[in-house]
Structure formats: C-alpha cells, structure tokens
Write an enzyme that holds these catalytic residues in place. Structure first.
Site, PDB file in Angstrom:
ATOM      1  N   ASP A   1     -22.186  13.768  14.234  1.00 20.38           N
ATOM      2  CA  ASP A   1     -20.724  13.702  14.275  1.00 20.38           C
ATOM      3  C   ASP A   1     -20.093  15.096  14.397  1.00 20.38           C
ATOM      4  O   ASP A   1     -20.812  16.105  14.499  1.00 20.38           O
ATOM      5  CB  ASP A   1     -20.270  12.980  12.987  1.00 20.38           C
ATOM      6  CG  ASP A   1     -19.043  12.126  13.188  1.00 20.38           C
ATOM      7  OD1 ASP A   1     -18.314  12.351  14.146  1.00 20.38           O
ATOM      8  OD2 ASP A   1     -18.835  11.228  12.342  1.00 20.38           O
TER       9      ASP A   1
ATOM     10  N   ASP B   1     -12.360   6.814  17.244  1.00 19.54           N
ATOM     11  CA  ASP B   1     -12.984   5.645  16.612  1.00 19.54           C
ATOM     12  C   ASP B   1     -12.373   4.324  17.064  1.00 19.54           C
ATOM     13  O   ASP B   1     -11.147   4.181  17.115  1.00 19.54           O
ATOM     14  CB  ASP B   1     -12.842   5.740  15.089  1.00 19.54           C
ATOM     15  CG  ASP B   1     -13.718   6.831  14.515  1.00 19.54           C
ATOM     16  OD1 ASP B   1     -14.189   7.692  15.279  1.00 19.54           O
ATOM     17  OD2 ASP B   1     -13.930   6.816  13.293  1.00 19.54           O
TER      18      ASP B   1
END
Ligand code: GAL
Length: 388
Positions: free
Chosen positions: A126, A183
């Site tokens: 990430d 997201d």
C-alpha cells in the site's frame, strides 16, 4: 511464472477491515475449497491491513498480533497451503500502514524475508504515510527487488492508487498487478466511476502485469468495511462482475464467502465470465457506439446521458465476448451495429451468440443484436464469427 492471466482470490479488507483472525482465515480457506471457489480459479487468500502488533520486535521484525493470530503467521500459511491455496499478506511502502501499523519503508529487505519465511505467496503493498522526501517509483522497485532477493516466488500487488501513472512503469519494475484507483465502495457510483476512469489505461494492462481496479464488493449488500451510499443490488453486482471480467481485471473477492447467497455465488463462479476474464490473451475490450469504435479514451464523460455502453473483446481461438451495459435508471435497448465493431453487413458474416450468464444459444445474428437491458444491468455474450 506467475500472473500469466489476471490473479484471482479473496481479500479480507472489504468485509472485515481490522476484524481478522486465525479462525476467519481458516474458515475462509475451508469455504474456498468446499464451495468450489478454488476449483473455479480463486487461488490467493489475502490478509489485508491490521494483522500485526503496533511495534516491531527487538530484531526489527514485524510480529503477527497474538490476539488475532495465536499460532503465528506461519501456521496460518501452512493451513492455507494445506488446502491447495496460496497465501497473501499486506504491507505498505510508507512509515505506517493506513490503519497505523508498522510498515516497510526502510525495512523492505527484512520484511520481504519475514514474509518469505512465513510462506507468503502474494504481497499487497500500500501507499499510506509515504514520506514526502521519498521517491515512489524507487520504493516500489526496492520492494520488488527485496521480494526477488528472498528467492521465493511472491506475487507483487502494488497498491499506490494510481499515483504517477502506474500503467507506465509498474510492468518494468516486476509488478504483477497495480491498483490504479482509490478505494472501492459497495455502491454503483463507486464501481462504475472506478471502471470508467481506467478505460483509457486498460490497453497497457495485460499478461503478467494487470491494472487492478480493486477488490469486488459482490455479496456485501451494504455490510462490512466499505459500505457507503446506496448498497449494490443484484443487478449492480452482475454489472460489476461482468465489467471486471471483460477488462481482464484481477478478480479478488471482497465479500464473506463463507456466507454468500446463491445469486452471488453463482455469479462469481460463472464459468463463462471467468473464462472471459482468464482468456490467455488478456486483451482489453474496445468500446463501440454511435457509429464509431473507441479503442482507448471513452466518450461517456463528454456525454452525461450516454449510459448505454457496449464493448467487444477479442479472445483466443477466434472467440469474442460482447457486453451490453445499461448504466441508466430505466430499462432500454442497448445497441451497436456489428459494422461499427468491424464486421459489416455486406461481409456475409455475422456473430453466433451464446448468453454468457445462462449458456442459452441464440443462433447467428447479422448486423446487430440489441438486447433490452434492465437498469444498472447488463447482457454478455460469447460470440464467434459465422457465415449468414
Ligand atoms: C488502502 C487500500 C485498501 C486497504 C486499506 C487498508 O490504502 O487502498 O485497499 O488495503 O488501505 O488500510
């Protein structure tokens, strides 16, 4: 050799967030096998953020939280492997993960070795809390090298949310899939905007390095960790899964597959849609509309009312997949002429169509086939060129 076609699996984040445990992972592994997901191709079981203690140990290594994983991470990996599945974990290129756990900035080599020692086969990496002074491309390249240095084959799933045009460099640094967007949320606007934002970039996605438009939300119905806005309906899920399939995007399930309803289970196990996604050539589809075909940049943001979308994808062995999408609020015919896709009426050829959802054979259609599609829904066909 990994990720010849788009990776498939399950990831804990969408439904469970920080509520992950040894028991959840074992039960999910069991469900993947017993309910047919593994045999359909869903191979990677991935634990996302929130699996570690808040601090490293005295040797500077990451430690699995004993409250969540009392037998340690190697035991979890062994269990996952014993089921014939591959095991994935999560870290981050910044100082801390998004949820505030230690992450791999300046610890790339020690962390990659820890993952390899545990038997990890997949690393999602990430981009939270990344230092301003650091260089994004170099740091992803560093983790890629660190994974290679372990000698273990570990799929590198880079998740930098599309920063610095990842489609232009992630392939070169050895990445197998790169997250290109923010997201996903379990609603129609979220997944359709994510998909359409990437239409111009999918031509750079393909075998061994795929554009990752995030984990699926199929089966969530507004429950879990990414439930915002109006939860997806069955039609929305058909559309979501069909779009991911047509674009050869990684199919990472995000629902609770221990408890999927029949509709969603049949959907994500649909052999034809999985075959479209996993076609060995992994070509991106092109969009056909209004008398012209588009091979990259779509027209739909120039035309707010243009909610009927049609795509055609070349597959191996002379096969095609054709998708008709109605992203509007009313049922309607979704249309294009085969001539605009490259198969003119005068050629003497048409398409022989099979409904990808039901397997129904529709015969040979010449010039066009314009299904009536319910709102937010789609029709997808497998096609072959045939004489008329
Ligand atoms: C985000 C990432 C999500 C999930 C989350 C965990 O940055 O895009 O997919 O991994 O972090 O905190």
């Amino acid at each position: 050799m990994i990720a010849q076609t788009a990776p498939m699996g399950w990831n804990s984040w969408n439904t469970f967030g920080e509520n992950i445990s040894d028991q959840l992972i074992r039960e999910t592994a069991d469900a993947m096998v017993e309910q047919g997901y593994r045999d359909a191709g869903y191979e990677y079981l991935v634990i996302d953020d929130c699996w570690s203690l808040r601090e490293r140990d005295a040797e500077g290594k990451l430690v699995a939280d004993p409250a969540k994983f009392p037998h340690g991470m190697k035991a979890v990996a062994d269990y996952v492997h014993s089921k014939g599945l591959k095991f994935g974990m999560y870290s981050c290129a910044g100082i801390r993960t998004c949820a505030g756990y230690p992450s791999s900035y300046d610890h790339e080599f020690v962390d990659a070795q820890t993952f390899a020692d545990w038997g990890v086969d997949f690393l999602k990496y990430d981009f939270c809390n990344f230092p301003d002074s650091a260089d994004c491309k170099t740091r992803y390249a560093t983790m890629s090298m660190a994974l290679k240095a372990t000698g273990r084959e570990i799929l590198f799933s880079a998740c930098n949310w599309g920063r610095e045009d990842p489609w232009s460099w992630m392939r070169s640094i050895g990445v197998q899939m790169y997250r290109s967007t923010g997201d996903i949320q379990d609603n129609f606007i979220s997944f359709t905007s994510i998909l359409r934002s990437q239409i111009p970039n999918f031509c750079m996605s393909g075998n061994f390095c795929f554009n990752d438009i995030d984990m699926l939300t199929v089966g969530m119905y507004g429950r879990g960790n990414v439930a915002f806005g109006n939860a997806c309906t069955d039609s929305d899920y058909r559309t979501q899964f069909a779009l991911w399939a047509l674009f050869s995007a990684p199919l990472m399930l995000g629902g609770d597959i221990r408890n999927m309803n029949d509709f969603c289970k049949q959907l994500v196990l649909n052999r034809n849609l999985i075959r479209i996604n996993q076609d060995i050539e992994s070509r991106n589809p092109y969009q056909v509309f209004d008398g012209k075909a588009q091979y990259g940049a779509p027209d739909w943001w120039n035309n707010a009312d243009h909610t009927a979308l049609t795509f055609i994808k070349h597959m191996s062995d002379g096969e095609f997949a054709i998708g008709y999408f109605n992203l509007g609020e009313k049922a309607g015919e979704v249309s294009f002429t085969f001539a605009d896709a490259g198969l003119p009426y005068g050629s003497g050829y048409g398409f022989e169509l099979t409904d990808a959802f039901t397997g129904e054979k529709l015969g040979v259609k010449r010039d066009y086939f314009n299904p009536v599609v319910p709102p937010h829904d789609c029709a997808v066909y497998l096609a072959r060129i045939a004489r008329v």
